[in-house]
Write a protein that holds these residues in place. Structure first.
Motif, PDB file in Angstrom:
ATOM      1  N   GLY A   1      17.943   8.861 -32.471  1.00 26.91           N
ATOM      2  CA  GLY A   1      17.441   8.989 -31.102  1.00 26.91           C
ATOM      3  C   GLY A   1      17.153   7.629 -30.484  1.00 26.91           C
TER       4      GLY A   1
ATOM      5  N   LEU B   1      20.498   5.999 -29.695  1.00 29.06           N
ATOM      6  CA  LEU B   1      21.454   6.728 -28.862  1.00 29.06           C
ATOM      7  C   LEU B   1      21.677   6.080 -27.496  1.00 29.06           C
ATOM      8  CD1 LEU B   1      23.238   9.280 -28.755  1.00 29.06           C
ATOM      9  CD2 LEU B   1      21.340  10.423 -27.608  1.00 29.06           C
TER      10      LEU B   1
ATOM     11  N   PHE C   1       1.179  21.893 -30.929  1.00 29.99           N
ATOM     12  CA  PHE C   1       0.398  20.670 -30.737  1.00 29.99           C
ATOM     13  C   PHE C   1      -0.350  20.661 -29.399  1.00 29.99           C
ATOM     14  CE2 PHE C   1       1.767  17.275 -33.875  1.00 29.99           C
ATOM     15  CZ  PHE C   1       2.366  18.163 -34.758  1.00 29.99           C
TER      16      PHE C   1
ATOM     17  N   PRO D   1       2.151  17.702 -27.407  1.00 29.25           N
ATOM     18  CA  PRO D   1       3.483  17.657 -28.028  1.00 29.25           C
ATOM     19  C   PRO D   1       4.130  16.294 -27.781  1.00 29.25           C
ATOM     20  CG  PRO D   1       3.213  19.663 -26.723  1.00 29.25           C
ATOM     21  CD  PRO D   1       2.051  18.775 -26.398  1.00 29.25           C
ATOM     22  N   LEU D   2       4.828  15.795 -28.821  1.00 32.31           N
ATOM     23  CA  LEU D   2       5.354  14.435 -28.703  1.00 32.31           C
ATOM     24  C   LEU D   2       6.696  14.389 -27.997  1.00 32.31           C
ATOM     25  CD1 LEU D   2       3.501  14.392 -31.500  1.00 32.31           C
ATOM     26  CD2 LEU D   2       4.138  12.000 -31.187  1.00 32.31           C
ATOM     27  N   GLU D   3       6.920  13.314 -27.291  1.00 30.62           N
ATOM     28  CA  GLU D   3       8.236  13.077 -26.690  1.00 30.62           C
ATOM     29  C   GLU D   3       9.093  12.348 -27.719  1.00 30.62           C
ATOM     30  OE1 GLU D   3       7.990  11.116 -22.932  1.00 30.62           O
ATOM     31  OE2 GLU D   3       6.504  12.540 -22.155  1.00 30.62           O
ATOM     32  N   ILE D   4      10.287  12.878 -27.967  1.00 31.88           N
ATOM     33  CA  ILE D   4      11.161  12.241 -28.942  1.00 31.88           C
ATOM     34  C   ILE D   4      12.442  11.806 -28.241  1.00 31.88           C
ATOM     35  CG2 ILE D   4      12.231  12.451 -31.207  1.00 31.88           C
ATOM     36  CD1 ILE D   4       9.347  13.066 -31.510  1.00 31.88           C
ATOM     37  N   PRO D   5      12.500  10.561 -27.804  1.00 26.63           N
ATOM     38  CA  PRO D   5      13.668  10.082 -27.056  1.00 26.63           C
ATOM     39  C   PRO D   5      14.942  10.156 -27.887  1.00 26.63           C
ATOM     40  CG  PRO D   5      11.876   8.480 -26.962  1.00 26.63           C
ATOM     41  CD  PRO D   5      11.480   9.522 -27.967  1.00 26.63           C
ATOM     42  N   GLY D   6      16.014  10.527 -27.234  1.00 26.98           N
ATOM     43  CA  GLY D   6      17.322  10.502 -27.886  1.00 26.98           C
ATOM     44  C   GLY D   6      17.590  11.695 -28.785  1.00 26.98           C
ATOM     45  N   VAL D   7      16.622  12.600 -28.917  1.00 30.60           N
ATOM     46  CA  VAL D   7      16.843  13.779 -29.764  1.00 30.60           C
ATOM     47  C   VAL D   7      16.976  15.006 -28.867  1.00 30.60           C
ATOM     48  CG1 VAL D   7      15.865  15.263 -31.554  1.00 30.60           C
ATOM     49  CG2 VAL D   7      15.659  12.781 -31.742  1.00 30.60           C
TER      50      VAL D   7
ATOM     51  N   ILE E   1      19.441  20.636 -30.589  1.00 29.46           N
ATOM     52  CA  ILE E   1      19.785  20.180 -31.939  1.00 29.46           C
ATOM     53  C   ILE E   1      18.553  20.150 -32.828  1.00 29.46           C
ATOM     54  CG2 ILE E   1      20.607  18.182 -33.260  1.00 29.46           C
ATOM     55  CD1 ILE E   1      22.869  18.035 -31.467  1.00 29.46           C
ATOM     56  N   PHE E   2      17.463  19.687 -32.243  1.00 32.68           N
ATOM     57  CA  PHE E   2      16.197  19.685 -32.979  1.00 32.68           C
ATOM     58  C   PHE E   2      15.811  21.116 -33.384  1.00 32.68           C
ATOM     59  CE2 PHE E   2      11.681  20.646 -32.100  1.00 32.68           C
ATOM     60  CZ  PHE E   2      11.124  20.156 -33.268  1.00 32.68           C
TER      61      PHE E   2
ATOM     62  N   LEU F   1      14.141  15.866 -26.381  1.00 31.44           N
ATOM     63  CA  LEU F   1      12.968  16.657 -26.721  1.00 31.44           C
ATOM     64  C   LEU F   1      11.693  16.179 -26.002  1.00 31.44           C
ATOM     65  CD1 LEU F   1      11.686  18.882 -28.421  1.00 31.44           C
ATOM     66  CD2 LEU F   1      11.666  17.308 -30.368  1.00 31.44           C
ATOM     67  N   ASN F   2      11.220  17.028 -25.099  1.00 24.30           N
ATOM     68  CA  ASN F   2       9.975  16.811 -24.341  1.00 24.30           C
ATOM     69  C   ASN F   2      10.006  15.605 -23.393  1.00 24.30           C
ATOM     70  OD1 ASN F   2       8.627  19.055 -25.373  1.00 24.30           O
ATOM     71  ND2 ASN F   2       7.851  17.910 -27.134  1.00 24.30           N
TER      72      ASN F   2
ATOM     73  N   GLU G   1       6.506  24.436 -27.071  1.00 19.79           N
ATOM     74  CA  GLU G   1       5.837  24.711 -28.350  1.00 19.79           C
ATOM     75  C   GLU G   1       5.908  26.196 -28.673  1.00 19.79           C
ATOM     76  OE1 GLU G   1       5.682  21.358 -29.245  1.00 19.79           O
ATOM     77  OE2 GLU G   1       3.919  21.968 -30.371  1.00 19.79           O
TER      78      GLU G   1
END
Ligand code: ADP
Ligand code: MG
Lengths: 415, 244
Positions: free
Chosen positions: A389, A392, B83, B86-92, B96-97, B141-142, B154
């Motif tokens: 990620g 990317l 959570f 909730p966490l931000e997950i860049p690039g995911v 897919i997650f 994601l987020n 969530e």
């Protein structure tokens, strides 16, 4: 080193058919190299990577006589699948194949005894070394208004038949008005402990577009130096992408002269290193006229005992009003022994410009790992997802969709 | 299902949970209410396996010692935490997650992993139920989600994974009334004689939609009072300061 290099040089001269004038020039370059030798950390450019020491430690004494009379068989299994392409195959520094079957032949000119011109011989001893020892330089000219239908892949292969510890190679590209070239450099090393010295020169005329993707992915024990010089006329675009991951040591230098209005340069890079690897990217973007633009994004993921450095210089001439220059570097340190060095440098002599730089590094975010693991992913999966990620957006910067997908597959990025 | 016996937790010599005990049986819905800083998120984090706490006491989940299980093993056994942030997950990519997560858990349970088509069918159905913008499933994601969208995400994850024990850490805060209803529907759909819930909230409001069997009041890391749904109403009336 001095005795060895002189003997090897004599041998090269004897076994090749250089003109007297060429021999003089080559001698001049050899002497230039001998004056300073390999760069050490005393030079500002090399403060993060003491090449002299690195060569000593990893290779020891170098030898320089590369036997160009020896013909290597081209191993076709190294060819990229799933994407039609033109090819130049270097094996141990010697061109073994040039194949532009996909193109209109009157639109591409290939000249194999191109004479190096007397420029760029400033104080870069490695370019002097390159000029002294390369036997042949191919010059590829893409004619006016021609866009290559397929990308050109330059295969940089080595095998254990190489006798010399050092070899040098050189390519020259001229992109005439409105022409465009997609160029992939693919490194594929079967030899160990070589010092490989690469010099590319690009001349981009008005409206020309160059996309150069350098993929050093396969793990190898070589030490690589690569210098790209890019000259840009009006409205030309250069896009350089570097995946810096396979070699033991690697330094990519990209020097870009934006000398035509509305020309622009993009440099994006990924370092993915571990186990004692040490890589560097150094860029010099010279904004020399009005209305030029440069953009750079460099990301590192650094495992145990690995080190990356990014030196990014943006120079803005007093004439270069309305310059837009940007650079950002980010690093994830996966271990306390990993190290990232950034040295941004802005040298600005015009007043109406927009230039910025930024740099950040840190470890993998534990909270993000916890979040992913709480969803059933194990530590390894979570880590990989976060790293993919993180990287990317650099890969997304690749403007050619076909090549972007190729790169994604190569480095295992999942969307 | 979940037995917490005399759980104490410290961070850097600061005592956060003190002799905390709670028993949740299959099918039960427990609500924990408490002021800011009383230790609610710490409790949820510890149950999910977050590191960095000094812990004493015992927590059993279906007779497994929770402290011997890694975070992902707890997820495999059916513990889910929604959570608070909730966490931000860049690039995911969100889809897919979600697929990776669902299949990791299915695999651990010995169930067949879903292929792309089966997964998409399921996730679309769940997203529709939760009025979750399907287009968001193709985003990172987020990243760029509003507060409400993150919370809904969530609950979407919860619905996909159908956990045995769902811990909702202030899922209601930041939700407008429509979103609150949708989220509550999501929870109520999952309610069954086998599935349990630990609902952490500040406000009584959520409990109008998700009827708890038990309400506990947490202050300074301790349950100071337990009762039925009426306790939430009392708390709402008096406020935390005047409670006790
Ligand atoms: N990582 C931490 N480091 C230090 N103190 C913490 C940490 N996490 C929580 N705390 C402290 O523990 C107490 C309880 O926090 P928390 O569990 O988040 O409460 P709640 O969720 O009930 O608002 C607070 O006083 C908070 O400041
Ligand atoms: Mg909280």
């Amino acid at each position: 080193m001095t005795e060895q290099i002189k003997t090897d040089f004599e041998k090269i001269i004897k076994t090749s058919a250089f003109s007297e004038k060429d021999v003089e020039l080559k001698k001049m370059y050899l002497n230039k190299f001998l004056e300073t030798g390999f760069p050490t950390r005393k030079l500002e450019n090399w403060k993060f990577s003491d090449l002299s020491q690195i060569i000593k430690k990893n290779i020891g004494e170098l030898s320089f006589y590369n036997d160009y009379s020896f013909t290597n068989k081209v191993d076709t299994s190294i060819f990229v699948e799933g994407i039609e392409h033109n090819k130049i195959v270097f094996i141990n520094g010697k061109v073994e194949k040039v194949d532009f079957t996909h193109e209109d032949h009157d639109k591409i000119e290939i000249n194999d005894d191109f004479k190096f011109v007397n420029r760029l011989e400033d104080d870069n001893s490695l370019i002097s070394l390159n000029n002294a020892f390369t036997n042949k330089c191919y010059k590829i000219t893409v004619k006016k208004n021609y866009t290559l239908k397929k990308p050109l892949v330059v295969y940089h292969s080595t095998n254990n038949k190489i006798k010399s510890k050092n070899f040098n190679l050189k390519l020259e590209f001229q992109l005439e008005q409105n022409s465009s070239l997609r160029l992939i450099d693919l490194f594929n090393d079967g030899s160990e402990n070589n010092f490989i010295n690469i010099f590319y020169n690009f001349d981009l005329k008005e409206n020309a577009i160059l996309k150069n993707y350098k993929i050093d992915k396969a793990q190898n024990k070589n030490i690589r130096y690569s210098y790209n010089n890019i000259e840009q006329d009006n409205n030309s675009v250069s896009e350089t992408f570097v995946l810096s991951s396979g070699s033991n040591f690697s330094k990519n230098e990209i020097n870009c002269n934006l000398k035509g209005e509305y020309s622009s340069a993009f440099v994006n890079g990924i370092f993915s290193l571990n186990d004692g690897q040490h890589h560097e990217i150094r860029t010099i973007i010279n904004h020399l006229v009005k209305n030029t633009k440069s953009y750079q994004l460099i990301k590192s993921v650094l495992g145990k005992n690995s080190k990356s450095a990014y030196q990014g210089k943006i120079f803005v001439d007093s004439k270069a009003q309305k310059t837009d220059g940007y650079q950002l570097s980010k690093a994830i340190l996966l271990d306390e022994t990993s190290e990232f060095n950034a040295k941004p440098e802005l040298e600005i002599y015009a007043d109406d410009v927009k230039c910025s730089h930024g740099s950040a590094s840190g470890s993998l975010d534990e909270n993000s790992i916890f979040y992913l693991m709480s969803r059933g992913l194990n530590y390894q999966q979570s880590k990989e997802l976060l790293i993919n990620g993180f990287l990317l957006d650099v890969v997304e910067k690749i403007t050619d969709t076909e090549i972007k997908n190729l790169v994604k597959n190569m480095i295992g990025l999942k969307e | 299902m979940l037995k917490i016996n005399n759980l104490s937790a410290n961070i850097e010599d600061k005592s956060i949970l003190k002799d905390f005990s709670l028993n949740i049986n299959p099918g039960e819905v427990h609500a924990i209410m408490g002021p800011n800083g009383s230790g609610k998120s710490t409790l949820s984090n510890i149950l999910s396996g977050k590191k960095g706490y000094e812990i004493s006491g015992e927590v059993l989940f279906e007779n497994n010692n929770l402290f011997e299980l890694e975070t992902e093993e707890r997820a495999h056994k059916g513990i889910f935490l929604a959570f608070q942030y909730p966490l931000e997950i860049p690039g995911v990519n969100t889809n897919i997650f979600l697929k990776t997560s669902l299949n990791a858990i299915r695999k651990a349970k010995g169930e067949k992993e879903l292929d792309a088509i089966e997964f998409l069918k399921l996730v679309k159905e769940k997203a529709r139920e939760l009025k979750f913008d399907e287009e968001k499933l193709n985003r990172q994601l987020n990243v760029g989600f509003s507060g409400g969208e993150k919370k809904k995400n969530e609950i979407l994850q919860m619905s996909m994974l159908s956990p045995k024990l769902s811990i909702l850490d202030e899922t209601d805060s930041g939700l407008d009334i429509d979103a609150l209803k949708v989220v509550s529907d999501g929870v109520n759909t999952l309610r069954s004689k086998d599935n349990s819930f630990l609902i952490i909230t500040h406000y009584q409001r959520l409990l109008d939609y998700i009827k708890p069997d038990f309400v506990h009041v947490l202050m300074n890391g301790k349950i100071i009072k337990s009762g039925g749904p009426e306790l939430a109403l009392e708390l709402e009336k008096k406020g935390y300061e005047n409670f006790n």
